[in-house]
Every structure is written in C-alpha cells, then in structure tokens.
Design an enzyme around this catalytic site. Structure first.
Site, short mmCIF file in Angstrom:
data_model
loop_
_atom_site.label_atom_id
_atom_site.label_comp_id
_atom_site.label_asym_id
_atom_site.label_seq_id
_atom_site.Cartn_x
_atom_site.Cartn_y
_atom_site.Cartn_z
N GLU A 44 41.67 33.12 36.22
CA GLU A 44 40.22 33.29 36.36
C GLU A 44 39.80 33.14 37.83
OE1 GLU A 44 38.13 30.77 33.61
OE2 GLU A 44 39.48 31.18 31.95
N GLU A 47 41.21 24.45 28.05
CA GLU A 47 40.55 23.27 28.63
C GLU A 47 40.56 22.05 27.71
OE1 GLU A 47 36.70 24.64 29.95
OE2 GLU A 47 37.55 26.42 30.87
O1 G3I Z 1 25.03 36.07 24.48
C1 G3I Z 1 23.87 35.39 24.94
C2 G3I Z 1 22.66 36.32 24.92
O2 G3I Z 1 22.39 36.68 23.56
C3 G3I Z 1 21.46 35.61 25.53
O3 G3I Z 1 20.36 36.52 25.60
C4 G3I Z 1 21.82 35.16 26.94
C5 G3I Z 1 20.64 34.44 27.56
O4 G3I Z 1 21.01 33.23 28.07
O5 G3I Z 1 22.96 34.26 26.89
C6 G3I Z 1 24.10 34.91 26.36
O6 G3I Z 1 25.17 34.00 26.32
C7 G3I Z 1 25.76 33.75 27.60
C8 G3I Z 1 27.25 34.09 27.52
O7 G3I Z 1 27.90 33.75 28.76
C9 G3I Z 1 27.48 35.56 27.24
O8 G3I Z 1 26.95 36.33 28.27
C10 G3I Z 1 25.59 32.26 27.90
O9 G3I Z 1 24.22 32.00 28.13
C11 G3I Z 1 26.38 31.91 29.16
O10 G3I Z 1 26.38 30.50 29.35
C12 G3I Z 1 27.85 32.34 28.99
O11 G3I Z 1 28.51 32.05 30.22
C13 G3I Z 1 29.93 32.23 30.15
C14 G3I Z 1 30.59 30.85 30.28
O12 G3I Z 1 32.02 31.02 30.26
C15 G3I Z 1 30.10 29.95 29.17
O13 G3I Z 1 31.01 29.07 28.76
C16 G3I Z 1 30.34 33.07 31.34
O14 G3I Z 1 29.82 34.38 31.20
C17 G3I Z 1 31.85 33.13 31.44
O15 G3I Z 1 32.25 33.76 32.68
C18 G3I Z 1 32.46 31.73 31.43
O16 G3I Z 1 33.84 31.85 31.43
C19 G3I Z 1 34.56 30.60 31.36
C20 G3I Z 1 35.87 30.88 30.65
O17 G3I Z 1 35.62 31.44 29.38
C21 G3I Z 1 36.70 29.61 30.55
N1 G3I Z 1 36.92 29.04 31.89
C22 G3I Z 1 35.69 28.77 32.62
C23 G3I Z 1 34.89 30.06 32.78
C24 G3I Z 1 33.67 29.82 33.61
O18 G3I Z 1 32.80 28.96 32.95
#
Ligand code: G3I
Length: 368
Positions: free
Chosen positions: A259, A154
């Site tokens: 994705e 991105e």
């Molecule tokens: O790891 C922490 C955990 O310790 C905490 O308790 C919890 C509470 O909020 O958050 C956890 O982190 C989360 C992380 O995923 C791991 O689960 C973040 O809040 C959450 O925002 C994060 O979301 C991910 C997102 O990328 C963030 O950028 C999604 O799961 C994931 O599906 C998404 O994937 C991205 C691709 O990598 C790139 N393309 C877009 C796609 C969708 O956003």
C-alpha cells in the site's frame, strides 16, 4: 545515493529501443510485480485517464475498498458482488495478478457481524460460523481468479500484542488460524497473506513475526507478508526497511510492499501508523501545498522514492510485489487522512495524470 538529481537535471526519461518511454512494469520485470489499488471509477473504466496509466504501467491490481466486508456483505444473509465482479473482470481482461483485500479486519466490518438479531454480542461458535460463511462465499466466488488474499489485515498492535478486535474478543486468538484455514479450504491455489502497517518498528515487527511463525507451525501455508508502506519522508529509514525485509524473508515467505504512498505533509501527531480511526481538523499549517508542490519538495519526494526503490531492488529475490495505494495523487486516501480535505502528493502520477519526477526517479533506479 543521489541518483535522482542526475536524471532531474537532464530531465532524462529512460526510453526503450523503440523510443517509447519505459514503463514501470517493464522496468521492474526482473524484480517484482508492480501495481496500484483501484477505486470504482478506475476498474469500471469511467476514469479513462487513470485506466490508461493502469494498463500501461502496472501488472497487478488491488481493490481499495470494494472487496471489504461492508461492501460485499452489507447485511446478514445479503451479498452484493456488483462492484467486486467489475474489479475482477477488469483484472482478468487486462491479465493482471489480482489481489483480494481483505477478508478479516477490525475496520469497514459492519456492526451486525458481531451481534445477534436482538443486538446482543455473538458467541464464539456463531461468529466462527459467520466468518466461515463470509470467507467461503467471497473466496469461493473468485476461486481461480483472485491470485492472493489479505486474509487478515492489521491484527497486531504497536507493542507487538494482538489487537483486541471484536474478532479476538469473541472468538479468541485462534480467529487468525480459522480465517486462514477457511481461506485455504475455499481456494487451495490462492496465495495467503498477512498484511499490516508499521512493521518496520521492531516491537510490532516481532509481534507479526510471532504471528506468522505460529500460523506456519499450525500448518498454514502463509505465502507472504504485506508491509503496507504508508511511509513518511523521514520514517522508516532505508535501513529499517532493509532490515524488515530481511527479517520476514528469514521465515521462508515472500515480502510484498502492498500500500505504498508517501505522506510529505505536516503531521498533526507523532503517530507513524495508518490507524484509519484518527482524524484532525483542517488547518492551513497542515495543508501548505494547495497550489502545487514546490520544486524543492518535489525533488525531495523523488529522492525518497529512489532511495526506497534502491532497497526494494536489492531485495528483488525476496520481494514479489510492490503496489501503490492509488493511481494518481487525486485518488489518495491521504487527501482525507489524518486531516480531511488536504492536498496530498503521495504517488507517482499527478492530478493531471502525468508522471511526476518521482516516476523518473523510480525508473532510473529499477532500470539499471
Ligand atoms: O461508501 C461510503 C459512501 O457511501 C459515503 O457516501 C462516503 C461518505 O463518507 O463514505 C464512503 O465510505 C468511505 C470508504 O472509504 C469507501 O469510499 C469511508 O468514508 C472512508 O473512510 C473509507 O476510507 C478507506 C479506508 O481504508 C477506511 O478504512 C480508504 O478509501 C482506503 O484507502 C483505506 O485503505 C486502508 C486499507 O484498506 C488497509 N490499510 C490502511 C489503508 C488506509 O487506511
């Protein structure tokens, strides 16, 4: 093409000669690899229902979060490969084509990466050294195991310009070249990808094409572009997808749908992207299907997937992989984006781990 209605009407699930239900990887075996992004409960085996789907249906896997910078390199000088090692082990044990996602991104990269010990912004050389250390350590650890890397994720804005990330601000535009060169040096056999969303929109598509062309001119062997495929029911059109695949194929690289999911819920904004920074408060009107999906909507979703896979199959010579961003609807990030706490239905398997009618629709298209 209203292929799905026929299948749905008779509830036909195509079966192999042995009477077993056709799987996605078998149906797609002459077209492209097909896979899913896995979370920790899946690749550790804890979620046995999801593992059964993964092993039966898919031949490639991606890591939803555990290979991102914040996960493997949480603090300066400190790497933590506990989860990532489990992910790679799962892939090797199940003979999957293993994807690494991702090395350089503006999200899920800790603030310390761009600062010195006193919290002041790093300079170009210091950040390049940190980038090199990260890529050589991570890619080097999985050399010969991870088959392909989303090296940069991105990097392009909606208007086609380069995103003003900390990477670009501190290092300059050649952060892209350096990232790919470091990855290539760390594992010369690994495929190198550029991955982004909304590349179906022409301004952004042209920006990404220019980015790939520049890397190619600088000697980087870009193997493929990842069209993330975070789609809506009415965007992009199948024509846009068709033309996007054709446009990137002309660069002499493969195209991957990396994705794939379908957001059928009411949008709080006209934005088509997947900017994770966006978030809106939960309201009933944005979350209409808390008690299941009405048949009519289910049919529309199945038809949408059938129409998209018809385009993918037409481009089977250009497409190397199609990966869903999650295994079941319960896994999907779309349950919490752009509205936290929604009930989303973006994938082929439901919260009951059973194939939805979208599954039959896809099989019906690729199986021909
Ligand atoms: O790891 C922490 C955990 O310790 C905490 O308790 C919890 C509470 O909020 O958050 C956890 O982190 C989360 C992380 O995923 C791991 O689960 C973040 O809040 C959450 O925002 C994060 O979301 C991910 C997102 O990328 C963030 O950028 C999604 O799961 C994931 O599906 C998404 O994937 C991205 C691709 O990598 C790139 N393309 C877009 C796609 C969708 O956003």
């Amino acid at each position: 093409m209203k292929i799905f209605n026929t299948l749905a009407m008779f509830g036909i699930l195509l079966t192999t000669g042995a009477g077993a239900q056709t799987t996605l990887k078998d149906a797609c075996k002459n077209d492209f690899l097909i896979g899913a992004a896995l979370n920790e409960s899946e690749f550790t085996g804890q979620n046995s229902n999801a593992v059964a789907i993964i092993k039966t249906q898919f031949n490639t896997i991606s890591p939803e979060n555990v290979l991102k910078w914040e996960s493997v390199h949480p603090r300066s000088g400190e790497f933590d490969f506990t989860a990532a090692d489990r992910y790679v082990e799962f892939g090797e044990k199940n003979k999957m084509f293993i994807i690494g996602h991702n090395l350089i991104w503006h999200n899920q990269t800790p603030r310390w990466v761009f600062q010195d010990d006193q919290g002041n912004p790093l300079g170009r050389d210091a950040l390049l050294a940190r980038m090199r250390e990260h890529i050589f350590t991570v890619v080097g650890r999985y050399k010969g195991k991870i088959n392909g890397w989303d090296v940069v994720n991105e990097a392009v804005n909606e208007d086609g310009t380069l995103r003003e990330s900390q990477w670009k601000k501190i290092i300059g535009e050649d952060y892209l070249l350096k990232a790919y060169q470091f990855a290539q040096e760390a594992d010369p056999a690994a495929e190198l990808y550029y991955n982004d969303f909304s590349l179906e929109n022409l301004p952004k598509q042209n920006g990404a094409i220019a980015l790939v062309k520049k890397l190619q001119a600088q000697g980087v062997p870009v193997a493929a572009v990842g069209l993330q495929g975070h789609y809506k029911m009415d965007w992009p059109t199948t024509n846009q997808v068709d033309e996007t695949i054709t446009a990137f194929s002309k660069l002499g690289i493969k195209v991957m749908i990396t994705e794939l999911d379908m957001d059928l819920l009411p949008a709080p904004t006209r934005n088509q992207g997947a900017e994770v920074a966006m978030n809106f408060a939960l309201q009933a009107k944005l979350n209409p299907y808390t008690n299941g999906l009405p048949d009519a909507v289910q049919q529309k979703l199945a038809q949408r997937y059938a129409d998209l896979f018809s385009v993918f199959v037409q481009h089977r010579d250009s497409i190397s992989r199609v990966t869903f961003w999650g295994v079941t609807d319960a896994d999907s990030w779309l349950n919490n984006w752009p509205v936290k706490g929604r009930t989303a239905y973006p994938l082929l398997f439901g919260r009951d781990y059973k194939p939805k009618s979208t599954f039959a629709a896809v099989i019906g298209v690729v199986h021909q």
